[in-house]
Design a protein around this motif. Sequence first.
Motif, PDB file in Angstrom:
ATOM      1  N   SER A   1       0.775  -1.202   0.021  1.00 24.83           N
ATOM      2  CA  SER A   1       0.028   0.121  -0.049  1.00 24.83           C
ATOM      3  C   SER A   1       0.751   1.307  -0.025  1.00 24.83           C
ATOM      4  CB  SER A   1      -0.873   0.064   1.187  1.00 24.83           C
ATOM      5  OG  SER A   1      -1.816  -1.137   1.182  1.00 24.83           O
ATOM      6  N   PRO A   2       1.858   1.359  -0.978  1.00 24.41           N
ATOM      7  CA  PRO A   2       2.507   2.694  -1.000  1.00 24.41           C
ATOM      8  C   PRO A   2       1.563   3.716  -1.414  1.00 24.41           C
ATOM      9  CG  PRO A   2       2.911   1.313  -2.916  1.00 24.41           C
ATOM     10  CD  PRO A   2       2.090   0.590  -2.200  1.00 24.41           C
ATOM     11  N   LYS A   3       2.222   4.919  -0.807  1.00 28.89           N
ATOM     12  CA  LYS A   3       1.522   6.155  -1.049  1.00 28.89           C
ATOM     13  C   LYS A   3       2.335   7.020  -1.835  1.00 28.89           C
ATOM     14  CE  LYS A   3      -0.299   5.827   3.737  1.00 28.89           C
ATOM     15  NZ  LYS A   3      -0.128   6.541   4.950  1.00 28.89           N
ATOM     16  N   PRO A   4       1.676   7.913  -2.489  1.00 29.65           N
ATOM     17  CA  PRO A   4       2.298   8.818  -3.581  1.00 29.65           C
ATOM     18  C   PRO A   4       3.500   9.625  -2.688  1.00 29.65           C
ATOM     19  CG  PRO A   4       0.067   9.184  -3.840  1.00 29.65           C
ATOM     20  CD  PRO A   4       0.139   8.233  -2.359  1.00 29.65           C
ATOM     21  N   GLU A   5       3.656   9.702  -1.551  1.00 28.11           N
ATOM     22  CA  GLU A   5       4.640  10.595  -0.711  1.00 28.11           C
ATOM     23  C   GLU A   5       5.540   9.444  -0.620  1.00 28.11           C
ATOM     24  OE1 GLU A   5       1.275  10.555   0.013  1.00 28.11           O
ATOM     25  OE2 GLU A   5       0.984  10.148   2.494  1.00 28.11           O
ATOM     26  N   ASP A   6       5.609   8.156  -0.903  1.00 30.72           N
ATOM     27  CA  ASP A   6       6.714   7.406  -0.688  1.00 30.72           C
ATOM     28  C   ASP A   6       7.572   7.445  -1.952  1.00 30.72           C
ATOM     29  OD1 ASP A   6       4.429   4.979   0.734  1.00 30.72           O
ATOM     30  OD2 ASP A   6       5.841   6.126   1.611  1.00 30.72           O
ATOM     31  N   THR A   7       7.099   8.188  -2.830  1.00 25.18           N
ATOM     32  CA  THR A   7       8.119   8.457  -4.220  1.00 25.18           C
ATOM     33  C   THR A   7       9.380   9.123  -3.746  1.00 25.18           C
ATOM     34  OG1 THR A   7       5.985   8.836  -5.686  1.00 25.18           O
ATOM     35  CG2 THR A   7       8.000   9.736  -6.389  1.00 25.18           C
ATOM     36  N   ALA A   8      10.511   8.272  -4.342  1.00 37.27           N
ATOM     37  CA  ALA A   8      11.693   8.825  -3.899  1.00 37.27           C
ATOM     38  C   ALA A   8      12.737   7.717  -4.699  1.00 37.27           C
ATOM     39  CB  ALA A   8      11.963   8.686  -2.523  1.00 37.27           C
ATOM     40  N   VAL A   9      14.012   8.208  -4.506  1.00 39.13           N
ATOM     41  CA  VAL A   9      15.194   7.276  -4.875  1.00 39.13           C
ATOM     42  C   VAL A   9      15.405   6.436  -3.497  1.00 39.13           C
ATOM     43  CG1 VAL A   9      17.462   6.842  -5.706  1.00 39.13           C
ATOM     44  CG2 VAL A   9      16.002   8.734  -6.709  1.00 39.13           C
ATOM     45  N   TYR A  10      15.371   5.034  -3.896  1.00 39.16           N
ATOM     46  CA  TYR A  10      15.519   4.121  -2.704  1.00 39.16           C
ATOM     47  C   TYR A  10      17.056   3.568  -2.445  1.00 39.16           C
ATOM     48  CZ  TYR A  10      10.928   4.481  -1.150  1.00 39.16           C
ATOM     49  OH  TYR A  10       9.566   4.985  -0.451  1.00 39.16           O
ATOM     50  N   TYR A  11      17.586   3.784  -1.812  1.00 35.79           N
ATOM     51  CA  TYR A  11      19.019   3.530  -1.481  1.00 35.79           C
ATOM     52  C   TYR A  11      19.219   2.278  -0.427  1.00 35.79           C
ATOM     53  CZ  TYR A  11      20.074   7.984  -3.862  1.00 35.79           C
ATOM     54  OH  TYR A  11      20.139   8.924  -4.638  1.00 35.79           O
ATOM     55  N   CYS A  12      20.008   1.316  -0.737  1.00 36.34           N
ATOM     56  CA  CYS A  12      20.445   0.183   0.287  1.00 36.34           C
ATOM     57  C   CYS A  12      21.778   0.697   0.801  1.00 36.34           C
ATOM     58  CB  CYS A  12      20.679  -1.142  -0.584  1.00 36.34           C
ATOM     59  SG  CYS A  12      21.320  -2.515   0.246  1.00 36.34           S
ATOM     60  N   ASN A  13      21.778   0.310   2.204  1.00 35.03           N
ATOM     61  CA  ASN A  13      22.871   0.931   2.959  1.00 35.03           C
ATOM     62  C   ASN A  13      23.471  -0.413   3.755  1.00 35.03           C
ATOM     63  OD1 ASN A  13      23.326   1.800   6.131  1.00 35.03           O
ATOM     64  ND2 ASN A  13      24.336   2.916   4.649  1.00 35.03           N
ATOM     65  N   ALA A  14      24.675  -0.559   4.051  1.00 33.36           N
ATOM     66  CA  ALA A  14      25.426  -1.483   4.785  1.00 33.36           C
ATOM     67  C   ALA A  14      26.044  -0.749   5.807  1.00 33.36           C
ATOM     68  CB  ALA A  14      26.099  -2.374   3.999  1.00 33.36           C
ATOM     69  N   GLU A  15      26.021  -1.192   6.891  1.00 31.24           N
ATOM     70  CA  GLU A  15      26.736  -0.654   7.971  1.00 31.24           C
ATOM     71  C   GLU A  15      27.456  -1.877   8.767  1.00 31.24           C
ATOM     72  OE1 GLU A  15      24.344   1.245  10.958  1.00 31.24           O
ATOM     73  OE2 GLU A  15      26.226   1.669  12.437  1.00 31.24           O
ATOM     74  N   ASN A  16      28.863  -1.717   8.970  1.00 32.22           N
ATOM     75  CA  ASN A  16      29.780  -2.660   9.901  1.00 32.22           C
ATOM     76  C   ASN A  16      29.311  -2.677  11.156  1.00 32.22           C
ATOM     77  OD1 ASN A  16      31.584  -4.313  11.075  1.00 32.22           O
ATOM     78  ND2 ASN A  16      33.225  -4.320   9.112  1.00 32.22           N
ATOM     79  N   GLU A  17      28.956  -3.988  11.758  1.00 36.64           N
ATOM     80  CA  GLU A  17      28.535  -3.692  13.148  1.00 36.64           C
ATOM     81  C   GLU A  17      29.704  -3.838  14.204  1.00 36.64           C
ATOM     82  OE1 GLU A  17      24.866  -6.350  13.568  1.00 36.64           O
ATOM     83  OE2 GLU A  17      23.888  -4.411  13.649  1.00 36.64           O
ATOM     84  N   LEU A  18      30.838  -4.271  13.540  1.00 31.65           N
ATOM     85  CA  LEU A  18      31.863  -4.712  14.310  1.00 31.65           C
ATOM     86  C   LEU A  18      33.126  -3.586  14.498  1.00 31.65           C
ATOM     87  CD1 LEU A  18      32.439  -8.504  13.467  1.00 31.65           C
ATOM     88  CD2 LEU A  18      31.037  -7.430  15.401  1.00 31.65           C
ATOM     89  N   ALA A  19      32.742  -2.631  13.356  1.00 32.68           N
ATOM     90  CA  ALA A  19      33.948  -1.661  13.204  1.00 32.68           C
ATOM     91  C   ALA A  19      33.066  -0.082  13.005  1.00 32.68           C
ATOM     92  CB  ALA A  19      34.990  -1.944  12.295  1.00 32.68           C
ATOM     93  N   THR A  20      33.473   0.845  13.489  1.00 33.09           N
ATOM     94  CA  THR A  20      32.925   2.194  13.029  1.00 33.09           C
ATOM     95  C   THR A  20      33.686   2.706  11.902  1.00 33.09           C
ATOM     96  OG1 THR A  20      34.335   3.411  14.520  1.00 33.09           O
ATOM     97  CG2 THR A  20      32.421   2.602  15.477  1.00 33.09           C
ATOM     98  N   GLY A  21      32.684   3.413  11.256  1.00 33.24           N
ATOM     99  CA  GLY A  21      33.226   4.234  10.016  1.00 33.24           C
ATOM    100  C   GLY A  21      33.295   3.244   8.677  1.00 33.24           C
ATOM    101  N   TYR A  22      32.689   2.085   8.694  1.00 35.04           N
ATOM    102  CA  TYR A  22      32.422   1.221   7.604  1.00 35.04           C
ATOM    103  C   TYR A  22      31.038   1.247   7.156  1.00 35.04           C
ATOM    104  CZ  TYR A  22      37.332   0.073   8.284  1.00 35.04           C
ATOM    105  OH  TYR A  22      38.560   0.124   8.413  1.00 35.04           O
ATOM    106  N   ASP A  23      30.493   2.341   6.314  1.00 31.22           N
ATOM    107  CA  ASP A  23      29.203   2.650   5.943  1.00 31.22           C
ATOM    108  C   ASP A  23      29.185   2.769   4.430  1.00 31.22           C
ATOM    109  OD1 ASP A  23      26.963   5.199   6.922  1.00 31.22           O
ATOM    110  OD2 ASP A  23      26.447   3.080   6.146  1.00 31.22           O
ATOM    111  N   TYR A  24      28.170   1.884   3.940  1.00 32.79           N
ATOM    112  CA  TYR A  24      28.168   2.061   2.377  1.00 32.79           C
ATOM    113  C   TYR A  24      26.783   2.083   1.902  1.00 32.79           C
ATOM    114  CZ  TYR A  24      32.623  -0.397   3.356  1.00 32.79           C
ATOM    115  OH  TYR A  24      34.064  -0.546   3.775  1.00 32.79           O
ATOM    116  N   TRP A  25      26.829   2.963   0.554  1.00 36.12           N
ATOM    117  CA  TRP A  25      25.396   3.052   0.080  1.00 36.12           C
ATOM    118  C   TRP A  25      25.382   2.667  -1.460  1.00 36.12           C
ATOM    119  CZ3 TRP A  25      21.203   4.968   2.527  1.00 36.12           C
ATOM    120  CH2 TRP A  25      21.463   5.540   3.672  1.00 36.12           C
ATOM    121  N   GLY A  26      24.250   2.048  -1.738  1.00 35.91           N
ATOM    122  CA  GLY A  26      24.041   1.784  -3.226  1.00 35.91           C
ATOM    123  C   GLY A  26      24.026   3.080  -4.298  1.00 35.91           C
ATOM    124  N   GLN A  27      23.760   2.763  -5.373  1.00 33.69           N
ATOM    125  CA  GLN A  27      23.432   3.850  -6.402  1.00 33.69           C
ATOM    126  C   GLN A  27      21.989   4.224  -6.379  1.00 33.69           C
ATOM    127  OE1 GLN A  27      25.814   5.408  -8.423  1.00 33.69           O
ATOM    128  NE2 GLN A  27      26.809   4.366  -6.707  1.00 33.69           N
TER     129      GLN A  27
END
Length: 118
Positions: A84-110
Amino acid sequence: QVQLAESGGGLVQSGGSLRLSCAASGSIFTIYAMAWGRQAPGKQRELVARISSGGITNYADSVKGRFTISRDNAKNMVYLQMISPKPEDTAVYYCNAENELATGYDYWGQGTQVTVSS
């Protein structure tokens, strides 16, 4: 280093459903918390759903009860099921990965575009 590739975006009608996928590669997937963020035109990027390496999920209030995040560690995949998405959900959606064992390792997709029509 983690590489993330999103897929599954497109045009969906309000009240329909859509599933986004994110394929991760390049590192040990199971040590990363995974998340989906989105950015609408003229707005800041916001996190909408997160799943820890142990499977604990969190959602933004704006999508709670409508979106579901899940992960398949055997396939190095993370998903976002949009119900049930709504028009206000319109956006570019990005995937993110965050290393839980070390800080500063944070990645985003395109990113992948999601457009919800009314």
